[in-house]
Scaffold this motif. Structure first.
Motif, short mmCIF file in Angstrom:
data_model
loop_
_atom_site.label_atom_id
_atom_site.label_comp_id
_atom_site.label_asym_id
_atom_site.label_seq_id
_atom_site.Cartn_x
_atom_site.Cartn_y
_atom_site.Cartn_z
N HIS A 29 0.74 -1.22 -0.04
CA HIS A 29 0.01 0.05 0.07
C HIS A 29 0.97 1.21 -0.01
N LEU A 30 1.92 1.25 0.58
CA LEU A 30 2.63 2.22 0.80
C LEU A 30 3.62 2.66 -0.53
N MET A 31 3.94 1.39 -1.19
CA MET A 31 4.59 1.69 -2.66
C MET A 31 3.91 2.03 -3.71
N THR A 32 2.42 1.76 -3.55
CA THR A 32 1.66 2.16 -4.78
C THR A 32 0.91 3.64 -4.28
N CYS A 33 1.30 4.15 -3.09
CA CYS A 33 0.74 5.42 -2.78
C CYS A 33 -0.91 5.39 -2.40
N GLY A 34 -1.33 4.24 -1.80
CA GLY A 34 -2.58 3.95 -1.33
C GLY A 34 -3.45 3.52 -2.78
N ILE A 35 -3.24 3.53 -3.72
CA ILE A 35 -3.98 3.03 -4.85
C ILE A 35 -4.33 1.53 -4.60
N SER A 36 -3.62 0.70 -4.17
CA SER A 36 -3.99 -0.76 -3.98
C SER A 36 -5.00 -0.76 -2.81
N TRP A 37 -4.89 0.23 -1.82
CA TRP A 37 -5.72 0.23 -0.59
C TRP A 37 -7.20 0.38 -1.11
N MET A 38 -7.17 1.47 -2.09
CA MET A 38 -8.35 2.02 -2.56
C MET A 38 -9.12 0.94 -3.68
N VAL A 39 -8.44 0.27 -4.49
CA VAL A 39 -9.00 -0.69 -5.06
C VAL A 39 -9.53 -1.87 -4.31
N LYS A 40 -8.84 -2.35 -3.19
CA LYS A 40 -9.19 -3.48 -2.28
C LYS A 40 -10.32 -2.96 -1.51
#
Length: 67
Positions: A29-40
């Motif tokens: 999540h940190l490396m993708t700047c939160g984009i993976s968290w938003m998708v999840k």
């Protein structure tokens, strides 16, 4: 497993394995700047009981949980 459910592979993992998974997911999540968290959170189905992904749960063919 205090707040989890018994059909969830994440809830039934040992504490050390769960800690490693949490560190890996947090790093992603940190490396993708939160984009993976938003998708999840926005695009995937979650369990109403433990809030983990439904794909990590054991289910029958009809989609109901194995109890």
């Amino acid at each position: 497993m205090a707040g989890g459910c018994r059909d969830c592979t994440t809830c039934t993992k040992p504490g050390f394995a769960r800690m490693g998974q949490d560190l890996g997911v947090g790093f992603m999540h940190l490396m993708t700047c939160g984009i993976s968290w938003m998708v999840k959170r926005g695009g995937m189905s979650h369990c109403p009981q433990c809030k983990h992904l439904r794909s990590n749960h054991q289910t029958r063919r009809d989609g109901s949980y194995m109890d």
